[in-house]
Design an enzyme around this catalytic site. Structure first.
Site, PDB file in Angstrom:
ATOM      1  N   HIS A 197       0.825  -1.211   0.000  1.00 36.47           N
ATOM      2  CA  HIS A 197       0.000   0.000   0.000  1.00 36.47           C
ATOM      3  C   HIS A 197       0.859   1.262   0.000  1.00 36.47           C
ATOM      4  CE1 HIS A 197       0.776   0.821   4.280  1.00 36.47           C
ATOM      5  NE2 HIS A 197       0.475  -0.450   4.559  1.00 36.47           N
ATOM      6  N   CYS A 203       2.891  -4.882   6.841  1.00 35.01           N
ATOM      7  CA  CYS A 203       2.575  -4.568   5.446  1.00 35.01           C
ATOM      8  C   CYS A 203       3.824  -4.091   4.700  1.00 35.01           C
ATOM      9  CB  CYS A 203       1.494  -3.491   5.378  1.00 35.01           C
ATOM     10  SG  CYS A 203      -0.159  -4.079   5.765  1.00 35.01           S
TER      11      CYS A 203
END
Length: 245
Positions: free
Chosen positions: A113, A129
């Site tokens: 992301h 992440c």
């Protein structure tokens, strides 16, 4: 007009592989993340297209290693933990989310992301992440399909070796592009000078010149370097040493 033109025009016209007009099949796309170097490589049809710096998990919440799949793509995903709306300037997810099925999750826990702090990219800082610069995630989001393979590993080795450890073969010798160079003048004068190195990491160089209509074959790109063959010379070429005369 006889002054040197910098690399940008040449790279845009010749060295940077042209994007396909249609998305490739998901089976042809592989993303490799090396959490030791915080680098992400995007391969298509076995060839490296681009490499990026990324942020990955901190020591207490490391990014899991393994072979995973992109299972969803979401624009402006809210940050539910803190009730931050999607696309907000303070949203730590940025405005692009590509969810991964890590540890049996459904793409709602781990992802590649964006960010709201560009300086965090390149560091071991996330909850697990993979964080990218916003411009980079926009580029990748537009090209990467759901179903694409994502390989994550902490290793001091090549992308090809990481892929092989997960049973994925990358045909790194496959040309990315093979393009004749021409200055359009019809004079046959030397137009391009290439400083060809045996490796991007060493300082020793050797110079070769290219005449118009010479075919340059690009085999790989890496951090602004181009692995090429031209005039019987093979090696790595830096953007700093390519110029129009």
């Amino acid at each position: 007009m006889k002054r040197l033109w910098f690399i940008l025009m040449l790279l845009l016209a010749i060295f940077i592989p042209q994007e396909p007009t249609q998305a490739a099949s998901t089976s042809s796309q592989v993303v490799i993340v090396n959490t030791a170097t915080n680098k992400l490589a995007f391969y298509e049809n076995g060839s490296l297209v681009r490499e990026f710096s990324v942020g990955t998990g901190k020591s207490s919440t490391p990014t899991p290693s393994g072979k995973f799949t992109i299972v969803n793509k979401i624009t402006n995903r809210p940050y539910y933990t803190r009730g931050i709306r999607g696309g907000a300037p303070n949203n730590p997810l940025g405005d692009r989310w590509m969810g991964l099925n890590i540890n049996g999750t459904a793409g709602d826990t781990y992802a590649i992301h964006g960010n709201n702090n560009e300086s965090s990219v390149g560091k071991w800082i996330t909850g697990g992440c993979i964080r990218m610069h916003n411009a980079d995630i926009h580029w990748l989001y537009d090209r990467l399909n759901t179903g694409a393979t994502v390989l994550i590993k902490r290793a001091q080795t090549s992308y090809e070796a990481i892929a092989s450890s997960y049973g994925v073969t990358l045909s790194s010798s496959a040309p990315v592009v093979s393009t004749p160079i021409s200055n359009g003048s019809g004079t046959g004068r030397t137009m391009v000078s290439l400083n060809v190195r045996t490796s991007p990491s060493i300082t020793a160089t050797r110079i070769t010149t290219l005449l118009q209509n010479t075919t340059v074959t690009i085999y790989e790109t890496r951090n602004g370097w181009y692995r090429v063959t031209a005039n019987g010379i093979s090696g790595w070429v830096s953007a700093d040493y390519v110029r129009i005369l």
